[in-house]
Design an enzyme around this catalytic site. Sequence first.
Site, mmCIF file in Angstrom:
data_model
loop_
_atom_site.group_PDB
_atom_site.id
_atom_site.type_symbol
_atom_site.label_atom_id
_atom_site.label_comp_id
_atom_site.label_asym_id
_atom_site.label_seq_id
_atom_site.Cartn_x
_atom_site.Cartn_y
_atom_site.Cartn_z
ATOM 1 N N ASP A 1 0.840 -1.192 0.000
ATOM 2 C CA ASP A 1 0.000 0.000 0.000
ATOM 3 C C ASP A 1 0.877 1.245 0.000
ATOM 4 O OD1 ASP A 1 -2.252 -1.584 0.100
ATOM 5 O OD2 ASP A 1 -2.436 -1.475 2.282
ATOM 6 N N ARG A 2 0.330 2.325 -0.505
ATOM 7 C CA ARG A 2 1.105 3.556 -0.640
ATOM 8 C C ARG A 2 1.716 4.005 0.688
ATOM 9 N NH1 ARG A 2 -1.108 9.132 -3.521
ATOM 10 N NH2 ARG A 2 0.816 10.343 -3.290
#
Length: 343
Positions: free
Chosen positions: A172-173
């Site tokens: 995930d970012r």
Amino acid sequence: MNRQLNDLSVPSSGSAQGQKPVSQDGVKGAVSPSPAVRFITIDADDAGQRLDNHLCRVLKGVPKTRVYRIIRKGEVRVNKKRSTADYRLQEGDLLRVPPVRMAEKNEPNKPPASMVEQLEQSVLYEDSKLMVINKPSGLAVHGGSGISCGVIEALRQIRPNEKGLELVHRLDRDTSGCLMVAKKRSMLRYLHAQLQGDGISKIYNALVIGRWPARKQLVNAPLQKNTLRSGERMVRVHVDGKTSRTRYQVLQRLGDATLVEASPLTGRTHQIRVHCLHAGHAILGDEKYGRDEDNRQFRGYGLRRLFLHAARLQFQLPDGEILKIEAPLPDDLQKVLKRLGND
């Protein structure tokens, strides 16, 4: 890598007698292919890749919608036959790629100098087939959804001589830590096979709200993807979801929070985050699944992002060597733990 050959025009000696020309594909009445048409022989490194994904690499700058259209219309041929987008290319396949007008001829967006510097300093391991980086929080692993340049696009520009760079998995970012990037198709296939089984051990560190029970060492709850009316993607525990299991171990108790070690035994989207929520202990700093009041409380300790870090990887390389890689906890997260410990 791939051997690319230009189409050769077929002599039309029969045209003078009123006969229709025959194309190289053997279709009567068809005009000889343009010199821009290419024949690509698939080699061992590209074998196993989906046709649509391979064409997106070959036809850089062409929108995916256009790629799917030329496949559906039969303009792309595999061994002189129509194919489907999900066909897995085999070594020795002859791929016919038609001439396609590029959507734009502009150079790809260059990564900011700050991103280049971060990535150049983040390499944890590298050999001729594999790279593992310590991905900084805040960087998306790939472009899209308003992001012009992600980690993989930036790496391809930083390493222009590495033609086969591909993400092995995603983070995930806001998640930091170990991210594998294959440099060869053979390594990509090998690691995907390992991920399908239990060949790769992945360990994450997470700070969760509340007192995680030491006896709760496994969360076994099926996960299902959902898209809200707003378009936001969410994952929830649901009986009709895919089997999902995560092991947990308590590392440290810090006031109203617990530092845990999470080991995903399956690889579902947002798995650790949703399993923590399901256990009643959401990850702090999680704006999607956590509670606003908890996140506000821990911002007072300097927590400005999701406290989830891919700390360790362990797996066997094709030559039998056991590779163990660790990514140290970033300074911003270490400072949060220190402040909690001093409180």
